[in-house]
Design a protein around this motif. Sequence first.
Motif, PDB file in Angstrom:
ATOM      1  N   GLY A 343       0.789  -1.225   0.000  1.00 58.90           N
ATOM      2  CA  GLY A 343       0.000   0.000   0.000  1.00 58.90           C
ATOM      3  C   GLY A 343       0.818   1.270   0.000  1.00 58.90           C
ATOM      4  N   ARG A 344       2.098   1.156  -0.286  1.00 62.65           N
ATOM      5  CA  ARG A 344       2.976   2.321  -0.366  1.00 62.65           C
ATOM      6  C   ARG A 344       2.992   3.149   0.908  1.00 62.65           C
ATOM      7  N   SER A 345       2.756   2.494   2.029  1.00 62.11           N
ATOM      8  CA  SER A 345       2.652   3.240   3.289  1.00 62.11           C
ATOM      9  C   SER A 345       3.853   3.053   4.201  1.00 62.11           C
ATOM     10  N   LYS A 346       4.668   2.039   3.930  1.00 57.29           N
ATOM     11  CA  LYS A 346       5.803   1.761   4.802  1.00 57.29           C
ATOM     12  C   LYS A 346       7.022   2.570   4.367  1.00 57.29           C
ATOM     13  N   LYS A 347       8.156   2.322   5.003  1.00 53.57           N
ATOM     14  CA  LYS A 347       9.397   3.039   4.698  1.00 53.57           C
ATOM     15  C   LYS A 347       9.746   2.888   3.222  1.00 53.57           C
ATOM     16  N   LEU A 348      10.184   3.985   2.616  1.00 54.89           N
ATOM     17  CA  LEU A 348      10.513   3.960   1.198  1.00 54.89           C
ATOM     18  C   LEU A 348      11.598   2.937   0.908  1.00 54.89           C
ATOM     19  N   PRO A 349      11.433   2.160  -0.152  1.00 52.29           N
ATOM     20  CA  PRO A 349      12.480   1.202  -0.540  1.00 52.29           C
ATOM     21  C   PRO A 349      13.680   1.942  -1.103  1.00 52.29           C
ATOM     22  N   LEU A 350      14.784   1.225  -1.248  1.00 56.72           N
ATOM     23  CA  LEU A 350      16.032   1.841  -1.699  1.00 56.72           C
ATOM     24  C   LEU A 350      15.887   2.510  -3.062  1.00 56.72           C
ATOM     25  N   LEU A 351      15.108   1.917  -3.960  1.00 57.32           N
ATOM     26  CA  LEU A 351      14.955   2.484  -5.300  1.00 57.32           C
ATOM     27  C   LEU A 351      14.301   3.862  -5.309  1.00 57.32           C
ATOM     28  N   LEU A 352      13.613   4.197  -4.231  1.00 60.48           N
ATOM     29  CA  LEU A 352      12.937   5.499  -4.159  1.00 60.48           C
ATOM     30  C   LEU A 352      13.633   6.447  -3.200  1.00 60.48           C
ATOM     31  N   SER A 353      14.821   6.057  -2.730  1.00 60.88           N
ATOM     32  CA  SER A 353      15.533   6.852  -1.732  1.00 60.88           C
ATOM     33  C   SER A 353      16.861   7.379  -2.290  1.00 60.88           C
ATOM     34  N   GLY A 354      17.328   8.502  -1.736  1.00 58.55           N
ATOM     35  CA  GLY A 354      18.641   9.038  -2.075  1.00 58.55           C
ATOM     36  C   GLY A 354      18.840   9.268  -3.554  1.00 58.55           C
ATOM     37  N   TRP A 355      20.066   8.993  -4.024  1.00 64.20           N
ATOM     38  CA  TRP A 355      20.378   9.259  -5.428  1.00 64.20           C
ATOM     39  C   TRP A 355      19.607   8.354  -6.376  1.00 64.20           C
ATOM     40  N   ARG A 356      19.284   7.155  -5.940  1.00 59.69           N
ATOM     41  CA  ARG A 356      18.468   6.279  -6.782  1.00 59.69           C
ATOM     42  C   ARG A 356      17.071   6.866  -6.953  1.00 59.69           C
ATOM     43  N   GLY A 357      16.521   7.379  -5.874  1.00 56.56           N
ATOM     44  CA  GLY A 357      15.194   7.967  -5.941  1.00 56.56           C
ATOM     45  C   GLY A 357      15.134   9.171  -6.861  1.00 56.56           C
ATOM     46  N   GLU A 358      16.215   9.956  -6.896  1.00 51.01           N
ATOM     47  CA  GLU A 358      16.259  11.122  -7.773  1.00 51.01           C
ATOM     48  C   GLU A 358      16.105  10.719  -9.236  1.00 51.01           C
ATOM     49  N   LEU A 359      16.620   9.542  -9.566  1.00 49.31           N
ATOM     50  CA  LEU A 359      16.558   9.068 -10.955  1.00 49.31           C
ATOM     51  C   LEU A 359      15.321   8.232 -11.249  1.00 49.31           C
ATOM     52  N   ALA A 360      14.877   7.475 -10.249  1.00 54.02           N
ATOM     53  CA  ALA A 360      13.867   6.452 -10.534  1.00 54.02           C
ATOM     54  C   ALA A 360      12.480   6.726  -9.971  1.00 54.02           C
ATOM     55  N   LYS A 361      12.356   7.650  -9.027  1.00 54.98           N
ATOM     56  CA  LYS A 361      11.079   7.808  -8.334  1.00 54.98           C
ATOM     57  C   LYS A 361       9.931   8.143  -9.286  1.00 54.98           C
ATOM     58  N   ALA A 362      10.105   9.170 -10.076  1.00 55.24           N
ATOM     59  CA  ALA A 362       9.020   9.579 -10.979  1.00 55.24           C
ATOM     60  C   ALA A 362       8.663   8.486 -11.986  1.00 55.24           C
ATOM     61  N   PRO A 363       9.641   7.882 -12.671  1.00 53.81           N
ATOM     62  CA  PRO A 363       9.294   6.825 -13.635  1.00 53.81           C
ATOM     63  C   PRO A 363       8.621   5.616 -12.988  1.00 53.81           C
ATOM     64  N   LEU A 364       9.083   5.211 -11.807  1.00 55.26           N
ATOM     65  CA  LEU A 364       8.525   4.018 -11.189  1.00 55.26           C
ATOM     66  C   LEU A 364       7.110   4.243 -10.668  1.00 55.26           C
ATOM     67  N   LEU A 365       6.869   5.391 -10.107  1.00 55.40           N
ATOM     68  CA  LEU A 365       5.553   5.641  -9.511  1.00 55.40           C
ATOM     69  C   LEU A 365       4.455   5.834 -10.541  1.00 55.40           C
ATOM     70  N   THR A 366       4.834   6.007 -11.802  1.00 57.12           N
ATOM     71  CA  THR A 366       3.831   6.154 -12.864  1.00 57.12           C
ATOM     72  C   THR A 366       3.499   4.815 -13.525  1.00 57.12           C
ATOM     73  N   LEU A 367       4.261   3.753 -13.164  1.00 57.32           N
ATOM     74  CA  LEU A 367       3.983   2.438 -13.750  1.00 57.32           C
ATOM     75  C   LEU A 367       2.667   1.883 -13.219  1.00 57.32           C
ATOM     76  N   ASP A 368       1.945   1.205 -14.074  1.00 61.26           N
ATOM     77  CA  ASP A 368       0.684   0.551 -13.666  1.00 61.26           C
ATOM     78  C   ASP A 368       1.004  -0.904 -13.312  1.00 61.26           C
ATOM     79  N   LEU A 369       1.140  -1.160 -12.038  1.00 60.86           N
ATOM     80  CA  LEU A 369       1.527  -2.495 -11.570  1.00 60.86           C
ATOM     81  C   LEU A 369       0.353  -3.189 -10.909  1.00 60.86           C
TER      82      LEU A 369
END
Length: 371
Positions: A343-369
């Motif tokens: 439910g996207r409510s817990k602690k952010l995973p590594l892919l959405l944190s720090g320098w990885r998050g800067e690159l991947a957050k927007a693209p990943l959160l728009t995916l229809d999973l």
Amino acid sequence: MLAFEYIDTQSALDALVAKYQQAELLVLDTEFVRTRTYYARLGLIQAYDGQTLALIDPLAVQDLSRFWALLANPQIIKLVHSCSEDLEVFAHYGHCQPQPLFDSQLAASVCGLGHGLGYAKLVEQLLGISLDKGESRTDWLKRPLSDAQLQYAANDVYYLYQLYPMLKQQAEQQQRLDWVWEEGTRMTAGRLQQPDLEHAYLKVKNAFQLTSHQLAYLKVLAKWRLEKALARDLALGFVVKDHALIGLAKKQPRQLSDLLKMNDLTEQEKRINGRDLIKVMQSADLDNLPEPVDVLALKPGYKAAFKAVKNQLALICEQQNIPTEIFASKRNIHDFMQWHMDGRSKKLPLLLSGWRGELAKAPLLTLDLTL
């Protein structure tokens, strides 16, 4: 031949630490032996500040506390190469972690020089020097160490000092130096925590196959095994193997004669631990059953969702010239999908944190999973 100080007395170590307190950069490496033990057995510590190259004998010097304190000095940069096992050594023997930490293998990776480069390969690539690796299988607990072995150990920190300005410059030019420092902080986080006895069962391979009732038995078995391993400094698999614990949890023998008939355990495991295992299983709390281990990968939509995430991350890695192994590992993707499923409510995973998050957050959160 490299000049070095061999530190095998307390007074020599204290004098060395006093020198190193003035350093801006300290290169570190360790040599150890690990065959059947839970913890690596430390045989040698190498250190170099650009002036004094020291080989510290932990078998001769009993009190290394001042050296361990040095590693925690935030004013001195600690330079290592592929440091995961070294960090284990520092945590176990020194109860410390080096900060700030610059890992040259990680820096080379994010700078596009290649993923997982060994030390000798990186030295050859950047300095044009071929190192002799003939002593890589040394028994570092044996004394005395030969001149060739000592030179081999000295090489591991001497040339790494020379690599630092080159790697730092490349990281700065690519605006990725902050990534290296961030990874250094992440790699050391949590390493001083004690092994989690109560949740050891979650790390047993194929625990997801078990029902809650069976997990109650696995929980006490895994806790017992970890306690035994720590007490005897023995690798987990040399106490009782994973598949044997799974077999015991499934079949639940009530007496020794039942256990002795099982094919899941070796004859040695039965002979040494049989009675203990029966006793441990009798302590299982069947009134408070563990939650089933929810395996995300078994869900119907997992493969398609995993592929979608992986493809998106592969595109980012290609655009940024970042190895997928460091950015989009299977574990990183799985943790992101678990977070999404929860439910996207817990602690952010590594892919959405720090320098990885800067690159991947927007693209990943728009995916229809759909899972």
